[in-house]
Design a protein around this motif. Structure first.
Motif, PDB file in Angstrom:
ATOM      1  N   VAL A  16      -2.954 -45.868   2.862  1.00 18.58           N
ATOM      2  CA  VAL A  16      -3.320 -47.255   3.116  1.00 18.58           C
ATOM      3  C   VAL A  16      -4.670 -47.270   3.824  1.00 18.58           C
ATOM      4  CG1 VAL A  16      -2.691 -49.393   4.278  1.00 18.58           C
ATOM      5  CG2 VAL A  16      -0.913 -47.944   3.311  1.00 18.58           C
ATOM      6  N   SER A  17      -5.619 -48.030   3.288  1.00 15.26           N
ATOM      7  CA  SER A  17      -6.936 -48.186   3.899  1.00 15.26           C
ATOM      8  C   SER A  17      -7.092 -49.628   4.365  1.00 15.26           C
ATOM      9  CB  SER A  17      -8.050 -47.846   2.899  1.00 15.26           C
ATOM     10  OG  SER A  17      -7.934 -46.509   2.454  1.00 15.26           O
ATOM     11  N   ILE A  18      -7.409 -49.789   5.639  1.00 13.77           N
ATOM     12  CA  ILE A  18      -7.643 -51.111   6.205  1.00 13.77           C
ATOM     13  C   ILE A  18      -9.110 -51.186   6.611  1.00 13.77           C
ATOM     14  CG2 ILE A  18      -7.036 -52.753   8.011  1.00 13.77           C
ATOM     15  CD1 ILE A  18      -4.777 -52.227   6.070  1.00 13.77           C
ATOM     16  N   GLU A  19      -9.834 -52.116   6.014  1.00 10.58           N
ATOM     17  CA  GLU A  19     -11.252 -52.293   6.330  1.00 10.58           C
ATOM     18  C   GLU A  19     -11.466 -53.673   6.946  1.00 10.58           C
ATOM     19  OE1 GLU A  19     -14.836 -51.043   3.764  1.00 10.58           O
ATOM     20  OE2 GLU A  19     -14.689 -53.210   3.455  1.00 10.58           O
ATOM     21  N   ILE A  20     -12.054 -53.687   8.126  1.00 10.77           N
ATOM     22  CA  ILE A  20     -12.407 -54.946   8.757  1.00 10.77           C
ATOM     23  C   ILE A  20     -13.922 -54.984   8.949  1.00 10.77           C
ATOM     24  CG2 ILE A  20     -10.196 -55.119   9.940  1.00 10.77           C
ATOM     25  CD1 ILE A  20     -11.611 -54.321  12.511  1.00 10.77           C
ATOM     26  N   GLU A  21     -14.456 -56.196   9.024  1.00 13.28           N
ATOM     27  CA  GLU A  21     -15.877 -56.386   9.288  1.00 13.28           C
ATOM     28  C   GLU A  21     -16.042 -57.335  10.457  1.00 13.28           C
ATOM     29  OE1 GLU A  21     -18.488 -57.357   6.095  1.00 13.28           O
ATOM     30  OE2 GLU A  21     -17.359 -56.188   4.624  1.00 13.28           O
ATOM     31  N   TYR A  22     -17.068 -57.063  11.259  1.00 17.94           N
ATOM     32  CA  TYR A  22     -17.385 -57.983  12.338  1.00 17.94           C
ATOM     33  C   TYR A  22     -18.894 -58.043  12.528  1.00 17.94           C
ATOM     34  CZ  TYR A  22     -18.036 -54.005  15.580  1.00 17.94           C
ATOM     35  OH  TYR A  22     -18.465 -52.860  16.205  1.00 17.94           O
ATOM     36  N   GLN A  23     -19.311 -59.036  13.272  1.00 15.64           N
ATOM     37  CA  GLN A  23     -20.724 -59.252  13.536  1.00 15.64           C
ATOM     38  C   GLN A  23     -20.929 -59.489  15.023  1.00 15.64           C
ATOM     39  OE1 GLN A  23     -23.264 -61.035  10.487  1.00 15.64           O
ATOM     40  NE2 GLN A  23     -23.471 -62.737  11.907  1.00 15.64           N
ATOM     41  N   GLN A  24     -22.062 -59.018  15.544  1.00 10.23           N
ATOM     42  CA  GLN A  24     -22.365 -59.182  16.953  1.00 10.23           C
ATOM     43  C   GLN A  24     -23.872 -59.232  17.140  1.00 10.23           C
ATOM     44  OE1 GLN A  24     -21.903 -54.407  17.867  1.00 10.23           O
ATOM     45  NE2 GLN A  24     -21.446 -55.810  19.503  1.00 10.23           N
ATOM     46  N   SER A  25     -24.291 -59.764  18.279  1.00 10.45           N
ATOM     47  CA  SER A  25     -25.703 -59.723  18.645  1.00 10.45           C
ATOM     48  C   SER A  25     -25.961 -58.447  19.441  1.00 10.45           C
ATOM     49  CB  SER A  25     -26.091 -60.955  19.468  1.00 10.45           C
ATOM     50  OG  SER A  25     -25.285 -61.051  20.624  1.00 10.45           O
ATOM     51  N   VAL A  26     -27.139 -57.886  19.270  1.00 11.64           N
ATOM     52  CA  VAL A  26     -27.530 -56.658  19.967  1.00 11.64           C
ATOM     53  C   VAL A  26     -27.973 -57.007  21.382  1.00 11.64           C
ATOM     54  CG1 VAL A  26     -29.150 -54.719  19.975  1.00 11.64           C
ATOM     55  CG2 VAL A  26     -28.176 -55.539  17.810  1.00 11.64           C
ATOM     56  N   LEU A  27     -27.548 -56.210  22.348  1.00  8.46           N
ATOM     57  CA  LEU A  27     -27.939 -56.420  23.739  1.00  8.46           C
ATOM     58  C   LEU A  27     -29.373 -55.951  23.951  1.00  8.46           C
ATOM     59  CD1 LEU A  27     -27.191 -57.088  26.709  1.00  8.46           C
ATOM     60  CD2 LEU A  27     -26.455 -54.709  26.932  1.00  8.46           C
ATOM     61  N   PHE A  28     -30.157 -56.780  24.636  1.00 12.95           N
ATOM     62  CA  PHE A  28     -31.527 -56.411  24.990  1.00 12.95           C
ATOM     63  C   PHE A  28     -31.702 -56.607  26.486  1.00 12.95           C
ATOM     64  CE2 PHE A  28     -36.110 -57.659  25.472  1.00 12.95           C
ATOM     65  CZ  PHE A  28     -36.626 -56.402  25.231  1.00 12.95           C
ATOM     66  N   LYS A  29     -32.046 -55.534  27.211  1.00 14.53           N
ATOM     67  CA  LYS A  29     -32.146 -55.589  28.664  1.00 14.53           C
ATOM     68  C   LYS A  29     -33.210 -54.608  29.133  1.00 14.53           C
ATOM     69  CE  LYS A  29     -29.248 -55.171  32.811  1.00 14.53           C
ATOM     70  NZ  LYS A  29     -27.869 -54.938  33.309  1.00 14.53           N
ATOM     71  N   ALA A  30     -34.123 -55.114  29.966  1.00  7.97           N
ATOM     72  CA  ALA A  30     -35.176 -54.279  30.560  1.00  7.97           C
ATOM     73  C   ALA A  30     -35.943 -53.500  29.499  1.00  7.97           C
ATOM     74  CB  ALA A  30     -34.587 -53.323  31.591  1.00  7.97           C
ATOM     75  N   GLY A  31     -36.238 -54.154  28.374  1.00  6.64           N
ATOM     76  CA  GLY A  31     -37.014 -53.529  27.318  1.00  6.64           C
ATOM     77  C   GLY A  31     -36.249 -52.574  26.432  1.00  6.64           C
ATOM     78  N   VAL A  32     -34.928 -52.450  26.615  1.00 13.12           N
ATOM     79  CA  VAL A  32     -34.111 -51.514  25.842  1.00 13.12           C
ATOM     80  C   VAL A  32     -33.082 -52.289  25.024  1.00 13.12           C
ATOM     81  CG1 VAL A  32     -32.496 -49.576  25.951  1.00 13.12           C
ATOM     82  CG2 VAL A  32     -34.410 -49.701  27.558  1.00 13.12           C
ATOM     83  N   PHE A  33     -33.025 -51.980  23.721  1.00 14.07           N
ATOM     84  CA  PHE A  33     -31.988 -52.520  22.857  1.00 14.07           C
ATOM     85  C   PHE A  33     -30.772 -51.590  22.922  1.00 14.07           C
ATOM     86  CE2 PHE A  33     -35.885 -54.269  21.214  1.00 14.07           C
ATOM     87  CZ  PHE A  33     -35.554 -55.558  20.845  1.00 14.07           C
ATOM     88  N   SER A  34     -29.583 -52.184  22.875  1.00 12.29           N
ATOM     89  CA  SER A  34     -28.383 -51.364  23.026  1.00 12.29           C
ATOM     90  C   SER A  34     -27.219 -51.971  22.256  1.00 12.29           C
ATOM     91  CB  SER A  34     -28.017 -51.244  24.506  1.00 12.29           C
ATOM     92  OG  SER A  34     -26.871 -50.444  24.687  1.00 12.29           O
ATOM     93  N   LEU A  35     -26.383 -51.098  21.701  1.00 11.13           N
ATOM     94  CA  LEU A  35     -25.112 -51.517  21.120  1.00 11.13           C
ATOM     95  C   LEU A  35     -24.069 -50.468  21.473  1.00 11.13           C
ATOM     96  CD1 LEU A  35     -24.476 -49.635  18.340  1.00 11.13           C
ATOM     97  CD2 LEU A  35     -26.311 -51.055  17.456  1.00 11.13           C
ATOM     98  N   HIS A  36     -22.811 -50.897  21.533  1.00  5.11           N
ATOM     99  CA  HIS A  36     -21.740 -49.942  21.835  1.00  5.11           C
ATOM    100  C   HIS A  36     -20.548 -50.220  20.933  1.00  5.11           C
ATOM    101  CE1 HIS A  36     -19.398 -52.942  24.123  1.00  5.11           C
ATOM    102  NE2 HIS A  36     -18.405 -52.083  24.023  1.00  5.11           N
ATOM    103  N   PHE A  37     -19.813 -49.143  20.653  1.00  2.76           N
ATOM    104  CA  PHE A  37     -18.594 -49.238  19.862  1.00  2.76           C
ATOM    105  C   PHE A  37     -17.478 -48.553  20.648  1.00  2.76           C
ATOM    106  CE2 PHE A  37     -15.447 -47.810  16.808  1.00  2.76           C
ATOM    107  CZ  PHE A  37     -15.245 -48.963  16.060  1.00  2.76           C
ATOM    108  N   PRO A  38     -16.481 -49.313  21.115  1.00  4.25           N
ATOM    109  CA  PRO A  38     -15.384 -48.701  21.882  1.00  4.25           C
ATOM    110  C   PRO A  38     -14.454 -47.923  20.972  1.00  4.25           C
ATOM    111  CG  PRO A  38     -14.971 -51.035  21.567  1.00  4.25           C
ATOM    112  CD  PRO A  38     -16.324 -50.769  20.988  1.00  4.25           C
ATOM    113  N   MET A  39     -14.049 -46.749  21.421  1.00  5.76           N
ATOM    114  CA  MET A  39     -13.172 -45.900  20.620  1.00  5.76           C
ATOM    115  C   MET A  39     -11.782 -45.732  21.217  1.00  5.76           C
ATOM    116  SD  MET A  39     -15.650 -42.788  19.386  1.00  5.76           S
ATOM    117  CE  MET A  39     -17.171 -43.064  18.474  1.00  5.76           C
ATOM    118  N   VAL A  40     -11.573 -46.168  22.460  1.00  7.74           N
ATOM    119  CA  VAL A  40     -10.307 -45.895  23.132  1.00  7.74           C
ATOM    120  C   VAL A  40     -10.045 -47.000  24.132  1.00  7.74           C
ATOM    121  CG1 VAL A  40     -11.368 -44.501  24.944  1.00  7.74           C
ATOM    122  CG2 VAL A  40      -8.989 -44.088  24.322  1.00  7.74           C
ATOM    123  N   ILE A  41      -8.771 -47.209  24.450  1.00  8.94           N
ATOM    124  CA  ILE A  41      -8.359 -48.236  25.399  1.00  8.94           C
ATOM    125  C   ILE A  41      -7.847 -47.560  26.658  1.00  8.94           C
ATOM    126  CG2 ILE A  41      -6.788 -50.161  25.824  1.00  8.94           C
ATOM    127  CD1 ILE A  41      -6.654 -50.570  22.809  1.00  8.94           C
TER     128      ILE A  41
END
Length: 739
Positions: free
Chosen positions: A166-191
């Motif tokens: 069984v393959s479950i594919e989800i899609e989501y959208q987000q805005s990229v964080l921009f702070k102090a001249g640095v762009f950043s994104l994160h993907f959580p892998m664990v709770i």
């Protein structure tokens, strides 16, 4: 009775005393052994589990998780694919809990079984859950995505056949964080395991009574508006308590970090990064990555090891070359269907605005989490961060420290002036701290924000700032956010997230509501850099009470709300829906210079939109606008709960987004499971975050067992006392007889 009778058979005085004194410790040891067995049964292998005919737990592994990101300017579009295989001989209904970024707008679901693909549709949550339950009973293939928190989701899959993938594919959208001249994104892998605060054992009876009373009240002509509001508040409180307890139980289904099992929870990552200007310094602070440069403005990033153990969050940072300092940037797109305009505004006051600013006086209250979830790497990072933060204070500042687990403890009765003696005392206090116990954050926040004891806000001490250092492994986010909203007053709340997988949703929401900022420290090597940057910020506030209107003075439809204060190096990023007749924006605020606030404003004309808009996809800002509005409404405690639910539901349905009140449902129409065969419900288990060494103590966990153990221990204690008393009296009688 058996224990008493057995004890009475021992005749010699010395043996009698020895036995009576040994009985209670032996019973304590026995009960603790039984209790330990009860608690550690959950520490099984992770993956999908079912019970076979022999009563044995058999594992169904998670084959892999694949993540694909497509970053265009400030918009990130993500696909997450998780593949399971049922290698058992039973039909299975799988359920698993997984994290996503707190600003993720989940809007697509595809379930693939063999060659069949089922597309998900957005529905109101209750209707979707009922349809899923019906499909499960009928033997149809189905998948359901529910939101538990802004950053925690559940996926249920019904009727997986033996030997089926069984393959479950989800899609989501987000805005990229921009702070102090640095762009950043994160993907959580664990709770991170969650702590659930105590809930009344009568809650079920109270809830039933409430439902009954509500039913009677609804059928009564005498029901008043005040009664309706009261019942509504009670319902929301009980519902929040139930959800918190449920989430705590789900997220605490954790296994030990056994290296022999680590090959079953692997993550693959691929990122397509596209920017308007040349990209600089692409790096991940917690993972080794491989970078393929296609052009100065386009790069492909993958994990160096192709797949990694999912035990910490993935973070990617990058910078863009800038030829000049810009004060603001506005990105606009027009949707294909409705032809409506949406905009994303990025405001960064010029560097010249800060060149002559004097650092303001401030009273800083540090609040440190020393609960059990912080044990291991997290508490070392937190103590290191706090020690370094003490060194960043200026001589004109004052400070105090509050530490908490089950209870709160103060470093000093009053906020102390910053000098060598107070710093040394604080470091000695920090050195002896150890992580243990529960996470009673509510009491600590009340102490810090309301100024309990002698911590009342004092204007003479300067701007009052509360810095909370925690992994936020709590499940009662809603009650805590409500508390912050009520108790904040003139303070500002700054959140410092510690560990491999802190509760980003709560941390960022608290920072927004507290009109401060959020800093994540995932590695001890980042402590000095990130804490120094944080204190450089909080010592230099620039804009507060920010208000945005259209150029003609009318109210703008922008989100998030409220707009947080701006600090040095901290940009303002908001999204808006732009009517066709609007020609520009007017931004006004209070600007701090040398500790004094003065009026400030800036105009932005839509006729001079920067070229960066050309990199944005055809669809994107409208989804981010809807998501930011949903999150802001969810945090707005001035809106009645039922109205809040109605607004969020409507936005979720209109923009096809999973929310607290809407779910994605995919159902195959044909029946695949034979009528004479049944399917069993199973849940995926997840690994502990890296560096986490301790299972959380949970209120109510095995509470029935504890009551029985407590009863038998009390009984044994009473029997031991009676035996000792009996022997003592006999000894006295014998002694008197000899005399």
């Amino acid at each position: 009775m058996y224990l008493f009778t057995s004890a009475s058979l021992i005749n010699t005085g010395s043996n009698q005393q020895f036995f009576s004194r040994l009985l209670l410790p032996l019973m304590l040891l026995l009960c603790s052994h039984l209790n330990a067995g009860q608690l550690t049964n959950n520490q099984a292998d992770y993956g999908l589990f079912y019970e076979n005919d022999q009563g044995e737990n058999v594992s169904v592994p998670l084959l892999n998780t694949q993540v694909e990101m497509h970053v265009n300017g400030l918009i990130n579009r993500v696909k997450v694919l998780q593949v399971f295989e049922n290698n058992s001989e039973n039909w299975i209904n799988a359920s698993y809990l997984f994290p996503l970024p707190e600003n993720a707008a989940v809007d697509h679901l595809r379930m693939k079984i063999g060659q069949r693909i089922i597309i998900g549709e957005i529905k109101e949550k209750q209707a979707a859950q009922k349809a899923f339950a019906d499909a499960k009973v009928q033997g149809k293939k189905a998948a359901l995505i529910d939101q538990q928190r802004n950053n925690i989701f559940t996926n249920q899959v019904a009727n997986i056949a033996p030997g089926e993938k069984v393959s479950i594919e989800i899609e989501y959208q987000q805005s990229v964080l921009f702070k102090a001249g640095v762009f950043s994104l994160h993907f959580p892998m664990v709770i991170t395991p969650r702590y659930a605060p105590p809930v009344s054992p009568l809650i079920k009876n109270e809830r039933q009574a409430f439902l009954s009373n509500t039913h009677n009240a609804e059928n009564s002509a005498a029901k008043t508006a005040e009664e309706k509001a009261r019942w509504e508040r009670q319902w929301q409180q009980w519902l929040a308590a139930d959800q918190a307890a449920q989430l705590a139980r789900q997220s605490n289904t954790i296994i030990t970090n056994d290296p022999l099992l680590q090959n079953t929870m692997l993550m693959e990552m691929r990122i397509e990064l596209h920017a308007a200007l040349p990209i600089n310094d692409v790096h991940s602070p917690y993972h080794q990555i491989a970078v393929n440069i296609a052009s100065p403005t386009s790069q492909t990033i993958t994990l160096a090891d192709s797949a990694v153990l999912a035990d910490r969050d993935f973070v990617l940072n990058w910078q863009i070359q800038q030829t000049q300092q810009t004060e603001s940037a506005l990105f606009i797109e027009q949707t294909e269907e409705s032809r409506e305009l949406y905009g994303l505004l990025l405001l960064m006051p010029p560097a010249s605005e800060f060149s002559n600013i004097t650092r303001i006086n401030k009273e800083v209250i540090f609040v440190l989490d020393i609960s059990g979830s912080m044990a291991g790497t997290s508490i070392r990072q937190a103590k290191s961060a706090l020690r370094f933060a003490i060194e960043q204070l200026d001589e004109q500042d004052t400070f105090n420290i509050i530490v908490f687990n089950d209870n709160s403890e103060f470093f000093a009765q009053n906020s102390l002036p910053v000098d060598p003696r107070s710093k040394a005392m604080a470091k000695d206090f920090i050195r002896q701290l150890k992580a243990s116990g529960g996470t009673n954050m509510q009491a600590a926040l009340s102490d810090a924000l309301q100024g309990k004891r002698t911590l009342y806000p004092n204007p003479e001490k300067g701007l009052r700032q509360v810095v909370l250092i925690t992994d936020a492994s709590i499940s009662n986010e809603e009650s805590l956010l409500t508390q912050i909203n009520k108790q904040l007053h003139h303070s500002r709340l700054f959140m410092v997230g510690i560990g491999a997988a802190p509760n980003h949703y709560f941390m960022k929401s608290s920072a927004i509501m507290g009109r401060g900022s959020y800093t994540h420290i995932g590695d001890v090597n980042q402590v000095e850099v990130k804490i120094a940057a944080l204190f450089e910020q909080i010592a230099n506030p620039t804009l507060s009470d920010i208000n945005i209107k259209w150029a003609d003075g009318s109210k703008a439809d922008y989100w998030p709300r409220p707009v947080k204060d701006l600090y040095q190096g901290e940009p303002l990023q908001i999204v808006m829906k732009i009517p066709a007749d609007k020609k520009g924006l007017l931004i006004s605020a209070s600007r701090y210079e040398n500790g004094v606030a003065s009026p400030w404003q800036q105009s932005i004309s839509f006729e001079n939109i920067p070229k960066q808009q050309e990199v944005l996809p055809k669809k994107g800002i409208d989804i981010v606008w809807a998501k930011e509005q949903i999150d802001s409404i969810d945090l707005d405690r001035e809106i009645a709960p039922l109205l809040r639910q109605e607004k969020i539901t409507r936005l979720g349905l209109d923009f096809h987004i999973v929310t607290r009140h809407t779910s994605l449902l995919a159902v195959e129409q044909k029946v695949t499971r034979p009528a004479l065969q049944s399917s069993s419900d199973q849940q995926i288990k997840t690994p502990l975050p890296q560096g986490n060494t301790m299972r959380l103590p949970q209120t109510g966990m095995a509470s029935d067992l504890y009551k029985k153990i407590g009863f038998w221990l009390l009984l044994c204690a009473a029997l031991c006392w009676l035996i000792e008393r009996h022997f003592f009296i006999n000894k006295q009688i014998s002694s008197n007889g000899r005399k």
